[in-house]
Design a protein around this motif. Structure first.
Motif, PDB file in Angstrom:
ATOM      1  N   LEU A 138       5.941  -5.192   6.139  1.00 44.50           N
ATOM      2  CA  LEU A 138       7.429  -5.031   6.377  1.00 44.50           C
ATOM      3  C   LEU A 138       8.018  -6.690   6.556  1.00 44.50           C
ATOM      4  CD1 LEU A 138       8.645  -3.096   9.562  1.00 44.50           C
ATOM      5  CD2 LEU A 138       9.822  -5.044   8.557  1.00 44.50           C
ATOM      6  N   GLN A 139       8.927  -6.426   5.307  1.00 47.45           N
ATOM      7  CA  GLN A 139       9.542  -7.862   5.205  1.00 47.45           C
ATOM      8  C   GLN A 139      10.860  -7.463   5.274  1.00 47.45           C
ATOM      9  OE1 GLN A 139       7.877 -10.538   5.366  1.00 47.45           O
ATOM     10  NE2 GLN A 139       5.757  -9.646   5.248  1.00 47.45           N
ATOM     11  N   VAL A 140      11.607  -8.809   5.811  1.00 49.67           N
ATOM     12  CA  VAL A 140      13.078  -8.574   5.727  1.00 49.67           C
ATOM     13  C   VAL A 140      13.610  -9.991   5.409  1.00 49.67           C
ATOM     14  CG1 VAL A 140      15.197  -8.150   7.282  1.00 49.67           C
ATOM     15  CG2 VAL A 140      13.348  -6.713   7.567  1.00 49.67           C
ATOM     16  N   SER A 141      14.608  -9.935   4.528  1.00 51.23           N
ATOM     17  CA  SER A 141      15.146 -11.345   4.226  1.00 51.23           C
ATOM     18  C   SER A 141      15.741 -11.912   5.292  1.00 51.23           C
ATOM     19  CB  SER A 141      16.348 -10.901   3.156  1.00 51.23           C
ATOM     20  OG  SER A 141      17.011 -12.379   2.913  1.00 51.23           O
ATOM     21  N   ASP A 142      15.617 -13.414   5.463  1.00 51.33           N
ATOM     22  CA  ASP A 142      15.823 -14.092   6.643  1.00 51.33           C
ATOM     23  C   ASP A 142      17.160 -14.112   7.213  1.00 51.33           C
ATOM     24  OD1 ASP A 142      16.744 -15.507   4.446  1.00 51.33           O
ATOM     25  OD2 ASP A 142      15.964 -17.518   4.904  1.00 51.33           O
ATOM     26  N   LYS A 143      18.080 -13.968   6.282  1.00 52.20           N
ATOM     27  CA  LYS A 143      19.542 -13.917   6.986  1.00 52.20           C
ATOM     28  C   LYS A 143      19.932 -12.524   7.377  1.00 52.20           C
ATOM     29  CE  LYS A 143      22.147 -12.889   2.586  1.00 52.20           C
ATOM     30  NZ  LYS A 143      23.001 -13.433   1.728  1.00 52.20           N
TER      31      LYS A 143
ATOM     32  N   GLY B  23      14.515  -3.850  10.753  1.00 53.80           N
ATOM     33  CA  GLY B  23      13.073  -3.657  10.905  1.00 53.80           C
ATOM     34  C   GLY B  23      12.796  -2.184  11.416  1.00 53.80           C
ATOM     35  N   ARG B  24      13.706  -1.745  12.480  1.00 52.96           N
ATOM     36  CA  ARG B  24      13.595  -0.955  13.294  1.00 52.96           C
ATOM     37  C   ARG B  24      13.952   0.393  12.274  1.00 52.96           C
ATOM     38  NH1 ARG B  24      16.061  -4.043  17.132  1.00 52.96           N
ATOM     39  NH2 ARG B  24      18.387  -3.102  16.584  1.00 52.96           N
ATOM     40  N   LEU B  25      15.030   0.088  11.414  1.00 55.19           N
ATOM     41  CA  LEU B  25      15.499   1.262  10.320  1.00 55.19           C
ATOM     42  C   LEU B  25      14.305   1.642   9.641  1.00 55.19           C
ATOM     43  CD1 LEU B  25      18.067   2.667   9.456  1.00 55.19           C
ATOM     44  CD2 LEU B  25      18.601   0.777   8.022  1.00 55.19           C
ATOM     45  N   LEU B  26      13.581   0.596   9.043  1.00 58.36           N
ATOM     46  CA  LEU B  26      12.532   0.809   8.261  1.00 58.36           C
ATOM     47  C   LEU B  26      11.136   1.531   8.730  1.00 58.36           C
ATOM     48  CD1 LEU B  26      12.405  -2.606   6.215  1.00 58.36           C
ATOM     49  CD2 LEU B  26      12.803  -0.664   4.891  1.00 58.36           C
ATOM     50  N   MET B  27      10.989   1.064   9.975  1.00 57.03           N
ATOM     51  CA  MET B  27      10.002   1.838  10.582  1.00 57.03           C
ATOM     52  C   MET B  27      10.245   3.206  11.151  1.00 57.03           C
ATOM     53  SD  MET B  27       7.409  -0.180  10.713  1.00 57.03           S
ATOM     54  CE  MET B  27       6.282   0.643  11.899  1.00 57.03           C
ATOM     55  N   LYS B  28      11.446   3.336  11.157  1.00 59.71           N
ATOM     56  CA  LYS B  28      11.894   4.838  11.622  1.00 59.71           C
ATOM     57  C   LYS B  28      11.648   5.601  10.479  1.00 59.71           C
ATOM     58  CE  LYS B  28      13.907   8.334  13.523  1.00 59.71           C
ATOM     59  NZ  LYS B  28      14.300   9.276  12.719  1.00 59.71           N
ATOM     60  N   ARG B  29      12.361   5.165   9.337  1.00 59.11           N
ATOM     61  CA  ARG B  29      11.896   5.721   7.905  1.00 59.11           C
ATOM     62  C   ARG B  29      10.422   6.262   7.878  1.00 59.11           C
ATOM     63  NH1 ARG B  29      12.867  10.201   5.781  1.00 59.11           N
ATOM     64  NH2 ARG B  29      12.550  10.181   3.355  1.00 59.11           N
ATOM     65  N   ALA B  30       9.520   5.043   7.983  1.00 59.66           N
ATOM     66  CA  ALA B  30       7.962   5.322   7.812  1.00 59.66           C
ATOM     67  C   ALA B  30       7.615   6.196   8.658  1.00 59.66           C
ATOM     68  CB  ALA B  30       7.354   4.125   7.944  1.00 59.66           C
TER      69      ALA B  30
ATOM     70  N   LYS C  59      -1.931 -12.696  14.569  1.00 58.86           N
ATOM     71  CA  LYS C  59      -2.008 -12.874  15.797  1.00 58.86           C
ATOM     72  C   LYS C  59      -0.924 -14.055  16.305  1.00 58.86           C
ATOM     73  CE  LYS C  59      -6.563 -11.729  16.758  1.00 58.86           C
ATOM     74  NZ  LYS C  59      -8.131 -12.279  17.275  1.00 58.86           N
ATOM     75  N   GLU C  60      -0.807 -14.942  15.463  1.00 61.45           N
ATOM     76  CA  GLU C  60      -0.156 -15.987  15.712  1.00 61.45           C
ATOM     77  C   GLU C  60       1.524 -15.656  15.554  1.00 61.45           C
ATOM     78  OE1 GLU C  60       0.871 -20.262  13.159  1.00 61.45           O
ATOM     79  OE2 GLU C  60      -1.289 -20.018  14.268  1.00 61.45           O
ATOM     80  N   ASN C  61       1.705 -14.547  14.870  1.00 59.92           N
ATOM     81  CA  ASN C  61       3.120 -14.283  14.550  1.00 59.92           C
ATOM     82  C   ASN C  61       3.526 -13.377  15.790  1.00 59.92           C
ATOM     83  OD1 ASN C  61       5.572 -13.524  13.549  1.00 59.92           O
ATOM     84  ND2 ASN C  61       4.734 -12.484  11.530  1.00 59.92           N
ATOM     85  N   GLU C  62       3.891 -14.335  16.834  1.00 61.40           N
ATOM     86  CA  GLU C  62       4.290 -13.515  18.104  1.00 61.40           C
ATOM     87  C   GLU C  62       5.611 -12.694  17.905  1.00 61.40           C
ATOM     88  OE1 GLU C  62       4.753 -16.737  20.671  1.00 61.40           O
ATOM     89  OE2 GLU C  62       2.818 -17.521  20.848  1.00 61.40           O
ATOM     90  N   LYS C  63       6.615 -13.035  17.297  1.00 60.83           N
ATOM     91  CA  LYS C  63       7.713 -12.097  16.963  1.00 60.83           C
ATOM     92  C   LYS C  63       7.341 -10.993  16.316  1.00 60.83           C
ATOM     93  CE  LYS C  63      10.967 -15.957  16.466  1.00 60.83           C
ATOM     94  NZ  LYS C  63      12.146 -16.481  15.344  1.00 60.83           N
ATOM     95  N   ALA C  64       6.383 -10.897  15.468  1.00 60.42           N
ATOM     96  CA  ALA C  64       6.035  -9.712  14.972  1.00 60.42           C
ATOM     97  C   ALA C  64       5.209  -8.809  15.594  1.00 60.42           C
ATOM     98  CB  ALA C  64       5.427  -9.678  13.632  1.00 60.42           C
ATOM     99  N   VAL C  65       4.212  -9.399  16.537  1.00 60.18           N
ATOM    100  CA  VAL C  65       3.417  -8.806  17.409  1.00 60.18           C
ATOM    101  C   VAL C  65       4.598  -7.947  18.661  1.00 60.18           C
ATOM    102  CG1 VAL C  65       1.842  -8.854  19.151  1.00 60.18           C
ATOM    103  CG2 VAL C  65       1.520 -10.106  16.901  1.00 60.18           C
ATOM    104  N   LYS C  66       5.249  -8.924  19.218  1.00 60.23           N
ATOM    105  CA  LYS C  66       6.452  -8.394  20.178  1.00 60.23           C
ATOM    106  C   LYS C  66       7.071  -7.226  19.619  1.00 60.23           C
ATOM    107  CE  LYS C  66       9.828  -9.746  23.270  1.00 60.23           C
ATOM    108  NZ  LYS C  66      10.819 -11.082  23.875  1.00 60.23           N
TER     109      LYS C  66
END
Length: 200
Positions: free
Chosen positions: A124-129, A136-143, A161-168
């Motif tokens: 799941l990747q989103v352009s930084d800007k 991300g929520r929109l993509l996961m809802k579609r999935a 594990k180190e990607n705390e933002k993704a884990v959260k």
């Protein structure tokens, strides 16, 4: 093949269009655009925590088993559909129009995990800007919608594990849980967590 084109949605003044592709029907240019987002977002983390093998990641992403949900942003095309050409018995799809900007995607496969039919999110990747704007929520809802439509009982994914933002995001916003087949969060021998969400 391209499975659908969903009416555009407005989010913070950007017009969003969601489309679904299979990897075998993508142009090389579209594949490169997707891969650039992936590489920009995660290459440094792979190099630090595991290893970065560009050729392997390319093959994994664009395997014939891979599928994609792609979000584009445009201020001109409100409900447009990508161009479609028939080649033999296959359909191949041109890249989004020049007026669109590719802002995020999910790469997934329909597989069996732990004897259970599931949808496995590989990326799941989103352009930084465009991060932290609901993409991300929109993509996961579609999935989730796709998983239910295809009779899948769960969604699985792997994250650092180190990607705390993704884990959260996955565990708090999306209500994923740590799989019983995952390493322990405090286990330093593995950098990955396997997360899953049962679908009702």
């Amino acid at each position: 093949q391209l499975r659908s084109s969903i009416p555009a949605k407005r989010m913070n003044e950007d017009v969003l269009r969601i489309t679904e592709y299979s990897a075998r029907c993508m142009t090389e240019e579209l594949r490169e655009r997707l891969f650039r987002i992936l590489e920009k977002n995660v290459r440094s983390m792979y190099e630090r925590l595991a290893s970065w093998d560009k050729e392997f990641k390319w093959r994994e992403m664009f395997s014939s088993r891979s599928n994609f949900i792609i979000v584009e942003s445009t201020d001109l095309l409100l409900c447009a559909t990508p161009s479609v050409e028939t080649v033999g018995h296959e359909k191949t799809h041109g890249d989004p129009a020049n007026t669109t900007e590719l802002i995020g995607f999910i790469h997934y496969r329909l597989v069996r995990e732990n004897q259970q039919p599931c949808l496995y999110v590989y990326e799941l990747q989103v352009s930084d800007k465009f991060q932290r704007r609901g993409v991300g929520r929109l993509l996961m809802k579609r999935a989730e919608d796709i998983a239910r439509q295809r009779g899948r009982k769960a969604i699985y994914l792997t994250t650092f594990k180190e990607n705390e933002k993704a884990v959260k995001f996955y565990m708090e916003s999306q209500r994923f849980e740590i799989s019983e087949h995952s390493s322990d969060p405090d286990d330093q021998t593995s950098p990955y967590l396997i997360l899953h969400k049962q679908l009702t």
